[in-house]
Design a protein around this motif. Sequence first.
Motif, short mmCIF file in Angstrom:
data_model
loop_
_atom_site.label_atom_id
_atom_site.label_comp_id
_atom_site.label_asym_id
_atom_site.label_seq_id
_atom_site.Cartn_x
_atom_site.Cartn_y
_atom_site.Cartn_z
N ILE A 12 16.60 4.18 -30.25
CA ILE A 12 15.04 3.93 -30.06
C ILE A 12 14.75 3.05 -30.47
O ILE A 12 13.80 1.66 -30.19
N LEU A 13 15.26 2.25 -31.33
CA LEU A 13 15.43 1.37 -32.04
C LEU A 13 15.29 -0.25 -31.11
O LEU A 13 14.45 -1.43 -32.04
N GLN A 14 16.02 -0.15 -30.68
CA GLN A 14 15.75 -1.81 -29.26
C GLN A 14 14.53 -1.41 -28.55
O GLN A 14 14.66 -3.57 -28.69
N GLN A 15 13.84 -0.78 -28.50
CA GLN A 15 12.37 -0.48 -27.84
C GLN A 15 11.62 -1.01 -29.00
O GLN A 15 10.14 -1.71 -28.73
N CYS A 16 11.55 -1.38 -30.56
CA CYS A 16 10.39 -0.69 -31.69
C CYS A 16 10.43 -2.19 -31.78
O CYS A 16 10.90 -2.78 -32.97
N ILE A 17 10.03 -3.80 -31.31
CA ILE A 17 10.12 -4.57 -31.82
C ILE A 17 8.89 -4.59 -33.00
O ILE A 17 8.78 -5.85 -33.27
N HIS A 18 8.54 -4.07 -32.99
CA HIS A 18 6.89 -4.28 -34.09
C HIS A 18 7.52 -4.01 -35.21
O HIS A 18 8.48 -3.19 -35.47
N PRO A 19 7.84 -4.30 -36.31
CA PRO A 19 7.98 -4.62 -38.25
C PRO A 19 7.47 -2.78 -38.71
O PRO A 19 6.43 -1.76 -37.86
N GLY A 20 8.41 -2.92 -39.55
CA GLY A 20 8.17 -1.33 -40.29
C GLY A 20 9.43 -0.47 -40.69
O GLY A 20 8.91 0.95 -40.77
N PHE A 21 10.59 -1.19 -40.53
CA PHE A 21 11.49 -0.21 -40.68
C PHE A 21 12.23 -0.99 -41.76
O PHE A 21 12.06 -1.84 -42.04
N GLY A 22 12.76 -0.29 -42.38
CA GLY A 22 13.50 -0.59 -43.39
C GLY A 22 13.49 -0.82 -44.83
O GLY A 22 13.77 -1.50 -46.24
N LEU A 23 11.98 -0.29 -45.25
CA LEU A 23 11.76 -0.81 -46.71
C LEU A 23 11.75 0.45 -47.71
O LEU A 23 12.08 -0.86 -47.86
N GLY A 59 12.50 -3.47 -35.55
CA GLY A 59 13.26 -1.61 -35.19
C GLY A 59 14.84 -2.74 -34.55
O GLY A 59 15.63 -2.14 -35.24
N PRO A 60 14.78 -3.81 -34.02
CA PRO A 60 16.36 -4.49 -33.34
C PRO A 60 17.04 -4.96 -34.38
O PRO A 60 18.15 -4.84 -34.81
N GLU A 61 16.31 -5.56 -35.53
CA GLU A 61 16.81 -5.84 -36.73
C GLU A 61 17.34 -4.95 -37.58
O GLU A 61 18.25 -5.24 -38.02
N TYR A 62 16.81 -3.92 -37.64
CA TYR A 62 17.39 -2.91 -38.39
C TYR A 62 18.61 -1.74 -38.04
O TYR A 62 19.11 -1.49 -38.44
N ALA A 63 18.19 -1.99 -36.65
CA ALA A 63 20.27 -1.64 -35.56
C ALA A 63 20.45 -2.61 -36.07
O ALA A 63 21.87 -2.29 -36.30
N HIS A 64 20.66 -3.79 -35.96
CA HIS A 64 21.54 -5.03 -36.55
C HIS A 64 22.23 -4.74 -37.43
O HIS A 64 23.33 -4.75 -37.68
N ARG A 65 21.10 -4.59 -38.59
CA ARG A 65 21.96 -4.06 -40.15
C ARG A 65 23.05 -2.86 -39.94
O ARG A 65 24.21 -3.22 -40.35
N TYR A 66 22.53 -2.37 -38.90
CA TYR A 66 23.17 -0.63 -39.70
C TYR A 66 24.65 -1.15 -38.38
O TYR A 66 26.02 -0.60 -38.75
N LEU A 67 24.74 -1.63 -37.09
CA LEU A 67 25.57 -2.23 -36.08
C LEU A 67 26.73 -2.85 -36.88
O LEU A 67 27.86 -2.77 -37.03
N THR A 68 26.62 -3.94 -38.00
CA THR A 68 27.23 -4.60 -38.63
C THR A 68 27.20 -3.80 -39.34
O THR A 68 29.00 -3.88 -39.92
N ARG A 69 27.24 -2.53 -40.17
CA ARG A 69 27.70 -2.05 -41.44
C ARG A 69 29.51 -0.85 -40.44
O ARG A 69 30.24 -0.53 -40.64
N VAL A 70 28.35 -0.61 -38.97
CA VAL A 70 29.27 0.59 -37.79
C VAL A 70 30.32 -0.51 -37.79
O VAL A 70 31.91 0.37 -38.02
N ASN A 106 8.25 -4.03 -23.95
CA ASN A 106 9.60 -4.65 -24.48
C ASN A 106 10.66 -4.97 -24.34
O ASN A 106 11.40 -5.71 -24.98
N MET A 107 11.06 -4.50 -23.29
CA MET A 107 12.72 -4.36 -22.81
C MET A 107 13.22 -4.67 -21.35
O MET A 107 13.78 -5.98 -20.63
N GLU A 108 11.57 -4.38 -20.44
CA GLU A 108 11.06 -4.80 -18.61
C GLU A 108 10.98 -5.60 -18.53
O GLU A 108 10.80 -6.59 -17.44
N GLY A 109 10.34 -6.16 -19.15
CA GLY A 109 8.68 -7.10 -19.54
C GLY A 109 8.24 -6.56 -17.95
O GLY A 109 8.23 -8.61 -17.52
N PHE A 110 7.59 -5.77 -17.71
CA PHE A 110 6.07 -5.75 -17.00
C PHE A 110 5.95 -5.00 -17.58
O PHE A 110 5.53 -3.93 -18.68
N MET A 111 4.61 -4.95 -17.15
CA MET A 111 3.19 -4.15 -17.60
C MET A 111 2.89 -2.98 -16.32
O MET A 111 2.84 -3.02 -15.27
#
Length: 427
Positions: free
Chosen positions: A45-56, A65-76, A158-163
């Motif tokens: 679900i992190l892929q579509q959560c483009i708002h801030p508030g993750f990782g404090l 969300g994508p930034e948080y996922a990227h940090r963990y993907l690097t570790r993995v 946020n991901m598919e680009g339509f309302m």
Amino acid sequence: MSAARQVDVAIIGAGPAGLAAGAAARNEGAERVVVFERDWEPGGILQQCIHPGFGLHTFGEELTGPEYAHRYLTRVREAGVEFSLNTMVFQMDKPVLKDGRKTVTFWTMQPERGIEQIEAKSLVLAMGCRERPAGALGVAGSRPSGVYTAGTAQRFVNMEGFMPGTKVVIMGTGDIGLIMARRMLLEGAEVVGVFEIMPWVSGLRRNIAQCLDDFGIPYYLNHSVCELRGRGRLEGVGVVEVGPDRQPIPGSDKFVTCDTLLLAVGLIPENELSRMAGIAIEPITGGPIVNEWMQTSEDCVFAAGNVVVVYDLVDFVSREGERAGKYAARYAMGRLENAKREFKIVPENNVRVVSPQTLTGEDDVTVYLRVGSPVESKCRLYAEPGLFSQRLRYARPGEMNEIKLSASQLKSLASDVTRITVGLEVL
């Protein structure tokens, strides 16, 4: 079909819990750790959560969300975890004894590999949760288009680009719904209002402030959507005020014109596979019963994240994922002994949800809990006998509370102590 593929630690789900579990399992020494994910990208679900508030809590900074996922993907990836993406796990067996200890077998389906049997020395369930759909709510009326869960709408925007629509009503005050109220407004839609059947907000108070109050979006407690109207496309919804018994108050109904209804009315842990494997499920949370090792009722199966209990912060999900991966690796390597004791955690005095539900007393542990109804005054959170006491300014259902217990505390308890009660006392 070929012979079963052997892995040391298998992880189902590449969301925040699964990623954290994978890295922890490899870092603990497990040789072959494979994450199975039905999506074609890891991150959940992190892929579509483009708002801030993750990782404090985890990184000490506020990420999307994508930034948080990227940090963990690097570790993995640095840890050497393997991924099997676009892979659906559709069948799981009850674990059986093999070579003196239990192993688990499940079946996957993937376009290139076909149907495959996987045999794992240990398994981490990290399938997350899903949103409660319209069909589960029993709302009267037709079934027009324009009715979505809030998470589905979030993916569309946020991901598919339509309302999904231009005039929106939100049903429920779950966090995804509150965030989508703001998102839809920012994308040019009119958000008519948010309607919550309970007398309190289900999501985080910060999301009420940042997503509704700051943008002038009205919300109504003790209100529910009772009817859908429209042929083909949604034309509006019936809204009614409810009393303390959550039953409609006669004469309070009104019609609200809209072309889109977003549902934010609760999340359900995904445990169809867990039930196939005969894992014991806790009826309140809907997730597996686990101890502080995140070990389920089957020794070789561990679980973490929203598949166990729905958390309010992703940082907690990752923390528990790391714990599950660590102990799953120890089990796979034959380094996890059976627990010598078991304490059952018993909630009381307005505490409704606890996780984990049992303790071995062998390790330090954080017990997460939610209250059943809000307390907006000073109160005391406790764990008895004499283990924990903390004063709080308030306690709300939408926010997790934590009780930290040490192994030394638990080992000092008398041998006849088998229950630990946790509760909330209003001061």
